[in-house]
Design a protein around this motif. Structure first.
Motif, PDB file in Angstrom:
ATOM      1  N   LEU A   4       1.118  -1.187   0.252  1.00 17.92           N
ATOM      2  CA  LEU A   4      -0.164   0.011  -0.148  1.00 17.92           C
ATOM      3  C   LEU A   4       0.670   1.259   0.394  1.00 17.92           C
ATOM      4  CD1 LEU A   4      -3.111   1.068  -0.367  1.00 17.92           C
ATOM      5  CD2 LEU A   4      -3.429   0.658   2.506  1.00 17.92           C
ATOM      6  N   PRO A   5       2.098   1.765   0.466  1.00 19.31           N
ATOM      7  CA  PRO A   5       2.784   2.750   0.738  1.00 19.31           C
ATOM      8  C   PRO A   5       3.428   2.878  -0.065  1.00 19.31           C
ATOM      9  CG  PRO A   5       2.981   1.723   2.600  1.00 19.31           C
ATOM     10  CD  PRO A   5       2.093   0.343   1.830  1.00 19.31           C
ATOM     11  N   SER A   6       3.703   1.924  -1.165  1.00 19.02           N
ATOM     12  CA  SER A   6       4.244   1.790  -2.598  1.00 19.02           C
ATOM     13  C   SER A   6       3.029   2.446  -3.433  1.00 19.02           C
ATOM     14  CB  SER A   6       5.042   0.045  -3.381  1.00 19.02           C
ATOM     15  OG  SER A   6       5.983  -0.048  -2.638  1.00 19.02           O
ATOM     16  N   LEU A   7       1.994   1.946  -3.494  1.00 16.48           N
ATOM     17  CA  LEU A   7       1.148   2.085  -4.357  1.00 16.48           C
ATOM     18  C   LEU A   7       0.722   3.857  -3.375  1.00 16.48           C
ATOM     19  CD1 LEU A   7      -1.627  -0.951  -4.066  1.00 16.48           C
ATOM     20  CD2 LEU A   7      -0.332  -0.211  -5.578  1.00 16.48           C
ATOM     21  N   ILE A   8       0.697   4.274  -2.820  1.00 16.15           N
ATOM     22  CA  ILE A   8       0.173   5.752  -2.632  1.00 16.15           C
ATOM     23  C   ILE A   8       1.341   6.526  -3.372  1.00 16.15           C
ATOM     24  CG2 ILE A   8       0.145   7.233  -0.835  1.00 16.15           C
ATOM     25  CD1 ILE A   8      -1.111   5.000   1.063  1.00 16.15           C
ATOM     26  N   ALA A   9       2.615   5.952  -3.123  1.00 18.21           N
ATOM     27  CA  ALA A   9       3.572   6.891  -3.924  1.00 18.21           C
ATOM     28  C   ALA A   9       3.772   6.002  -5.293  1.00 18.21           C
ATOM     29  CB  ALA A   9       4.889   6.094  -3.311  1.00 18.21           C
ATOM     30  N   PHE A  10       3.127   5.980  -5.553  1.00 17.48           N
ATOM     31  CA  PHE A  10       2.898   5.916  -7.458  1.00 17.48           C
ATOM     32  C   PHE A  10       1.567   6.763  -7.673  1.00 17.48           C
ATOM     33  CE2 PHE A  10       0.942   3.969 -10.733  1.00 17.48           C
ATOM     34  CZ  PHE A  10       1.627   3.946 -12.380  1.00 17.48           C
ATOM     35  N   LEU A  43      -5.103   1.700 -10.982  1.00 14.09           N
ATOM     36  CA  LEU A  43      -4.511   1.236  -9.424  1.00 14.09           C
ATOM     37  C   LEU A  43      -5.502   0.392  -8.625  1.00 14.09           C
ATOM     38  CD1 LEU A  43      -3.332   4.137  -8.011  1.00 14.09           C
ATOM     39  CD2 LEU A  43      -2.344   2.295  -8.118  1.00 14.09           C
ATOM     40  N   MET A  44      -7.035   0.437  -9.191  1.00 12.72           N
ATOM     41  CA  MET A  44      -8.115  -0.465  -9.284  1.00 12.72           C
ATOM     42  C   MET A  44      -8.502  -1.799  -9.515  1.00 12.72           C
ATOM     43  SD  MET A  44     -10.994  -1.155  -7.917  1.00 12.72           S
ATOM     44  CE  MET A  44     -11.622   0.174  -6.760  1.00 12.72           C
ATOM     45  N   GLN A  45      -7.273  -1.772 -10.803  1.00 13.86           N
ATOM     46  CA  GLN A  45      -6.968  -3.339 -11.872  1.00 13.86           C
ATOM     47  C   GLN A  45      -6.095  -3.411 -10.444  1.00 13.86           C
ATOM     48  OE1 GLN A  45      -6.044  -1.615 -15.157  1.00 13.86           O
ATOM     49  NE2 GLN A  45      -8.389  -1.667 -16.409  1.00 13.86           N
ATOM     50  N   PHE A  46      -4.856  -3.289 -10.454  1.00 12.86           N
ATOM     51  CA  PHE A  46      -3.833  -3.915  -9.373  1.00 12.86           C
ATOM     52  C   PHE A  46      -3.835  -4.445  -8.720  1.00 12.86           C
ATOM     53  CE2 PHE A  46      -0.027  -3.867  -6.481  1.00 12.86           C
ATOM     54  CZ  PHE A  46       0.796  -4.315  -7.372  1.00 12.86           C
ATOM     55  N   VAL A  47      -5.246  -3.912  -7.661  1.00 13.48           N
ATOM     56  CA  VAL A  47      -5.670  -4.701  -6.149  1.00 13.48           C
ATOM     57  C   VAL A  47      -6.624  -4.936  -6.515  1.00 13.48           C
ATOM     58  CG1 VAL A  47      -6.750  -3.616  -3.853  1.00 13.48           C
ATOM     59  CG2 VAL A  47      -4.908  -2.207  -5.481  1.00 13.48           C
ATOM     60  N   ALA A  48      -7.711  -5.193  -7.427  1.00 16.51           N
ATOM     61  CA  ALA A  48      -8.365  -6.355  -7.681  1.00 16.51           C
ATOM     62  C   ALA A  48      -7.690  -7.670  -7.937  1.00 16.51           C
ATOM     63  CB  ALA A  48      -9.459  -6.235  -8.903  1.00 16.51           C
ATOM     64  N   HIS A  49      -6.629  -7.148  -9.411  1.00 18.36           N
ATOM     65  CA  HIS A  49      -6.137  -8.498  -9.520  1.00 18.36           C
ATOM     66  C   HIS A  49      -5.051  -8.810  -8.476  1.00 18.36           C
ATOM     67  CE1 HIS A  49      -6.630  -7.559 -14.434  1.00 18.36           C
ATOM     68  NE2 HIS A  49      -7.608  -7.792 -13.120  1.00 18.36           N
ATOM     69  N   GLN A 137       1.158   8.243   5.138  1.00 21.61           N
ATOM     70  CA  GLN A 137       1.188   8.313   3.910  1.00 21.61           C
ATOM     71  C   GLN A 137      -0.276   9.046   3.212  1.00 21.61           C
ATOM     72  OE1 GLN A 137       2.014   5.573   4.419  1.00 21.61           O
ATOM     73  NE2 GLN A 137       4.385   6.378   5.041  1.00 21.61           N
ATOM     74  N   GLY A 138      -1.249   8.888   4.308  1.00 26.00           N
ATOM     75  CA  GLY A 138      -3.361   8.563   3.210  1.00 26.00           C
ATOM     76  C   GLY A 138      -3.680   7.875   3.641  1.00 26.00           C
ATOM     77  N   ARG A 139      -4.206   7.726   2.100  1.00 24.68           N
ATOM     78  CA  ARG A 139      -4.845   6.450   1.969  1.00 24.68           C
ATOM     79  C   ARG A 139      -4.453   6.570   0.184  1.00 24.68           C
ATOM     80  NH1 ARG A 139     -11.078   7.147   3.375  1.00 24.68           N
ATOM     81  NH2 ARG A 139     -11.594   9.304   2.641  1.00 24.68           N
ATOM     82  N   LEU A 140      -4.872   5.987  -0.374  1.00 27.13           N
ATOM     83  CA  LEU A 140      -5.251   5.214  -1.652  1.00 27.13           C
ATOM     84  C   LEU A 140      -6.389   6.400  -2.629  1.00 27.13           C
ATOM     85  CD1 LEU A 140      -3.787   3.949  -4.232  1.00 27.13           C
ATOM     86  CD2 LEU A 140      -4.733   2.192  -3.496  1.00 27.13           C
ATOM     87  N   TYR A 141      -7.875   6.497  -1.599  1.00 28.79           N
ATOM     88  CA  TYR A 141      -8.459   6.480  -2.504  1.00 28.79           C
ATOM     89  C   TYR A 141      -9.533   6.658  -1.528  1.00 28.79           C
ATOM     90  CZ  TYR A 141      -7.074   7.359  -7.171  1.00 28.79           C
ATOM     91  OH  TYR A 141      -5.952   7.628  -8.586  1.00 28.79           O
ATOM     92  N   GLU A 142     -10.589   7.387  -1.473  1.00 24.15           N
ATOM     93  CA  GLU A 142     -11.815   7.112  -0.634  1.00 24.15           C
ATOM     94  C   GLU A 142     -12.985   6.227  -2.018  1.00 24.15           C
ATOM     95  OE1 GLU A 142     -16.089   8.431   1.451  1.00 24.15           O
ATOM     96  OE2 GLU A 142     -14.297   9.964   1.321  1.00 24.15           O
ATOM     97  N   VAL A 143     -12.657   4.957  -1.711  1.00 22.54           N
ATOM     98  CA  VAL A 143     -13.487   3.887  -2.890  1.00 22.54           C
ATOM     99  C   VAL A 143     -15.391   3.813  -2.162  1.00 22.54           C
ATOM    100  CG1 VAL A 143     -13.989   2.065  -4.268  1.00 22.54           C
ATOM    101  CG2 VAL A 143     -11.617   2.812  -3.443  1.00 22.54           C
TER     102      VAL A 143
END
Length: 211
Positions: A4-10, A43-49, A137-143
Motif C-alpha cells: 500500500l505505501p508503494s501504491l500511494i507513492a505511485f 490502481l483499481m485493476q492492480f488491487v483487484a488482480h 502517507q494517507g490513503r489510496l482513494y476513498e472508494v
C-alpha cells in the motif's frame, strides 16, 4: 509484503506529473480529468488482480490465461466521475462489484452459489479495505460502493443475474439509479463478463420505458 505505501507513492508521483501539466496548461481540462481517471483505473485493476491468492486451492479449476480474478468472473464497474472519466484531484472512486455466475459455475464446479458469493464478497471487501485504509502517507482513494443495487442494505457484490433482475422492467431500481448507469463502465473483468455487463447496462438504461 504490504504494497500500500508503494501504491500511494505511485499515485502521488503520477498526480504530481498530471498537476504540473495542468498548471503549465500543457493539456486541456478534459485530458487532465481523463488522466486522473486512468490513474485510478490502473490502481483499481492492480488491487483487484492482487487478490487472486484468496481463491481456495480446491476451487482453482481456473483457466491459465489472464489474471485469475478476471477469469473467475469478478467485475469492477466504475460509476460517477470515475465511470465518466471526469475525476478531479479530490474525487472519490464510486464502484459496483459484480460477478458473472455463469463463468463462476464453470470455474468452481461442485460449489454452491452461496459459497461462490462468499468468495466474491471476500474479494470485494479486501479491495475496499486496501483503498480506504489510512496510513502515515494517507490513503489510496476513498472508494464508495453505495451505488450498488440496494444501497447500503444490499450485498457488497451482486451476481449479474441479480443485477439484471434489479434493473429489469419489473425490478425495484428507481429512475436515478438507471440514470447513474449512463456513466458506468467496466474497469476490471474478463472479456465474456465485460460484454455481458455492457449488454445488461444497455438494456437497463436504453430499453426501459421512462413514462
Amino acid at each position: 509484503a504490504d504494497v500500500l505505501p508503494s501504491l500511494i507513492a505511485f499515485k502521488v508521483s503520477k498526480q504530481l506529473r498530471i498537476g504540473i501539466n495542468d498548471l503549465l496548461e500543457q493539456q486541456s481540462p478534459h485530458v487532465i480529468a481523463e488522466s486522473l481517471s486512468d490513474l485510478a483505473e490502473s490502481l483499481m485493476q492492480f488491487v483487484a488482480h492482487s487478490q487472486s491468492q484468496v481463491i481456495p486451492q480446491a476451487m482453482r479449476s481456473v483457466p491459465k490465461e489472464g489474471n485469475p480474478i478476471d477469469t473467475i468472473g469478478f467485475v469492477v464497474l466504475a460509476m460517477g466521475k470515475f465511470g465518466g472519466r471526469e475525476m478531479n484531484y479530490a474525487s472519490d472512486v464510486d464502484v459496483i462489484f459484480l460477478y458473472d455466475e455463469e463463468v463462476a459455475r464453470s470455474c468452481f464446479v461442485g460449489f454452491s452459489e452461496s459459497e461462490r458469493g462468499l468468495l466474491f464478497g471476500d474479494v470485494a471487501h479486501r479491495v475496499l479495505q486496501i483503498f480506504n485504509r489510512f496510513t502515515p502517507q494517507g490513503r489510496l482513494y476513498e472508494v464508495d460502493s453505495r451505488l450498488r443495487p440496494g444501497g447500503r442494505s444490499g450485498p457488497i457484490v451482486s451476481s449479474l443475474e441479480s443485477f439484471n433482475r434489479y434493473f429489469s422492467l419489473e425490478g425495484p431500481a428507481v429512475v436515478w439509479e438507471r440514470q447513474a448507469l449512463v456513466k458506468a463502465r467496466v474497469v476490471a473483468g474478463g472479456k465474456a463478463a465485460t460484454e455481458r455487463v455492457k449488454s445488461l447496462i444497455k438494456r437497463a438504461v436504453y430499453e426501459h420505458n421512462w413514462k
